[in-house]
Design an enzyme around this catalytic site. Structure first.
Site, PDB file in Angstrom:
ATOM      1  N   LYS A  20       0.774  -1.051   0.051  1.00  0.00           N
ATOM      2  CA  LYS A  20      -0.149   0.043  -0.038  1.00  0.00           C
ATOM      3  C   LYS A  20       0.948   1.197   0.055  1.00  0.00           C
ATOM      4  O   LYS A  20       0.643   2.242  -0.720  1.00  0.00           O
ATOM      5  CB  LYS A  20      -0.798  -0.097   1.205  1.00  0.00           C
ATOM      6  CG  LYS A  20      -1.908  -1.045   1.019  1.00  0.00           C
ATOM      7  CD  LYS A  20      -2.752  -1.206   2.483  1.00  0.00           C
ATOM      8  CE  LYS A  20      -3.887  -2.347   2.235  1.00  0.00           C
ATOM      9  NZ  LYS A  20      -4.502  -2.702   3.430  1.00  0.00           N
ATOM     10  N   GLN A  32      -4.812  -1.625   9.900  1.00  0.00           N
ATOM     11  CA  GLN A  32      -4.666  -3.069   8.962  1.00  0.00           C
ATOM     12  C   GLN A  32      -5.432  -4.028  10.113  1.00  0.00           C
ATOM     13  O   GLN A  32      -5.044  -4.197  11.155  1.00  0.00           O
ATOM     14  CB  GLN A  32      -3.200  -3.281   8.854  1.00  0.00           C
ATOM     15  CG  GLN A  32      -3.063  -4.605   8.304  1.00  0.00           C
ATOM     16  CD  GLN A  32      -3.462  -4.577   6.692  1.00  0.00           C
ATOM     17  OE1 GLN A  32      -3.440  -3.419   6.060  1.00  0.00           O
ATOM     18  NE2 GLN A  32      -4.134  -5.686   6.484  1.00  0.00           N
ATOM     19  N   ASP A  92     -11.606   2.914   3.996  1.00  0.00           N
ATOM     20  CA  ASP A  92     -11.963   1.530   3.988  1.00  0.00           C
ATOM     21  C   ASP A  92     -13.497   1.422   4.032  1.00  0.00           C
ATOM     22  O   ASP A  92     -13.796   0.377   3.725  1.00  0.00           O
ATOM     23  CB  ASP A  92     -11.619   0.807   5.162  1.00  0.00           C
ATOM     24  CG  ASP A  92     -10.356  -0.023   4.666  1.00  0.00           C
ATOM     25  OD1 ASP A  92     -10.243  -0.512   3.607  1.00  0.00           O
ATOM     26  OD2 ASP A  92      -9.358  -0.434   5.664  1.00  0.00           O
TER      27      ASP A  92
END
Ligand code: NAD
Length: 291
Positions: A53, A97, A120
């Site tokens: 990422k 994460q 997200d």
């Protein structure tokens, strides 16, 4: 075979090219989109994801940072890191994460991220907006799938989409997106999951099958309709006689179903590359709106 492939790397490259231009324009007006990933613990798979990422956002010219915290970090410390980023105008997107260590309350942590920086789409406010058909940003994996369907001009309206899996990350938002009343949706949607007694009875009538169950090569040719479009989200490791000792396969038995499908995503190289691209897309979208 080539003409049946839905190539996630290709679609990704197109989107990233557009995003690179957009980042350049934003930078010229004094805004550099910034993404910060928080990683708690040393899970090797998570470390690989986070590194990818970071690399991908740097390549686009964005600011990117990782906050690496030890596995024993207490919840309060994690929340205070999020507070700091919530108030940092240079940070447009915050990503924690998952999975988090068991002693940390995942729901509480995700709720703590300011909805405006929730790239997200995990915050209940953003999930609610998505369900209501007025999304803020779309969750990355389902958004990547929609982009692939769009790129290959795969018709969705009136078609039966069967989604296998009901996770908050893939299955549930995917179902909510495909049932919406808009040009990239208008599907008739069925969700099957671990408590569905006869999955094949549903998957055999799917015009579009989206497999997200995490079971290697679960879907075989006899479970699939002739001419179906198959989107394989699964990423499973199986033993292999190579240097790593494993290789990646999806939830669909690719070789078995290939003669029957009209189009299919490979694993790897299908949905995977799209997920990261949509994360970058969301961060740029937030940067454009919040400044
Ligand atoms: P999850 O474990 O959270 O959810 C799995 C879902 O599958 C559950 O809802 C469960 O009900 C269902 N399920 C499990 N076994 C089943 C069975 N035998 N029959 C029918 N349904 C069953 O998983 P997730 O996070 O949604 O991920 C699913 C898969 O997709 C995993 O392989 C994961 O690695 C992969 N994934 C890939 C990407 C990507 O970018 N390509 C992103 C997210 C997840």
């Amino acid at each position: 075979m080539q003409e049946k492939l839905i190539d996630g790397k290709l679609v990704s490259a197109h989107l990233r090219e557009k995003l690179t231009k957009e980042v350049k324009e934003l930078k010229a007006s004094g805004i550099t989109p910034g993404l910060v990933v928080i990683l708690v613990g040393e899970d090797p798979a998570s470390q690989v994801y986070v590194r990818n990422k970071e690399r991908a956002s740097r390549r686009l010219g964005m600011n990117s940072g990782t906050i690496q915290l030890p596995a024993g970090t207490d919840e309060r410390e994690l929340l205070s890191q999020i507070d700091r980023l919530n108030n940092d105008p240079a940070c447009h997107g915050i990503l924690v994460q998952l999975p988090l260590p068991a002693h940390i309350n995942e729901k509480k942590v995700l709720m703590h991220i300011r909805p405006e920086k929730d790239v997200d789409c995990f915050h209940p406010q953003n999930v609610g907006k998505l369900v209501a058909g007025d999304p803020y940003v779309l969750p990355c994996t389902p958004a990547g799938i929609l982009e692939m369907l769009k790129f290959y001009k795969i018709q969705t309206a009136g078609r039966h989409a069967v989604i296998a899996g009901r996770s908050n990350i893939v299955g549930k938002p995917m179902a909510n997106l495909l049932v919406q009343k808009n040009d990239t949706a208008n599907c008739t949607v069925t969700v099957v999951h671990s408590r569905t007694p006869d999955i094949a009875a549903f998957s055999r009538s799917a015009d579009i099958l989206i497999a997200a169950i995490g079971k290697p090569r679960f879907f075989k040719a006899d479970m699939i309709k002739e001419g179906a479009v198959v989107i394989d989200v699964g990423i499973n490791r199986i033993g292999a006689d190579n240097e790593k000792g494993y290789r990646l396969v999806g939830d669909v038995d690719f070789d078995d179903v290939l003669p029957k499908v009209s189009m299919i995503t490979p694993v790897p190289g299908g949905v995977g590359p799209m997920t990261i691209t949509m994360l970058l897309f969301n961060t740029v979208t937030v940067a454009r709106h919040t400044n």
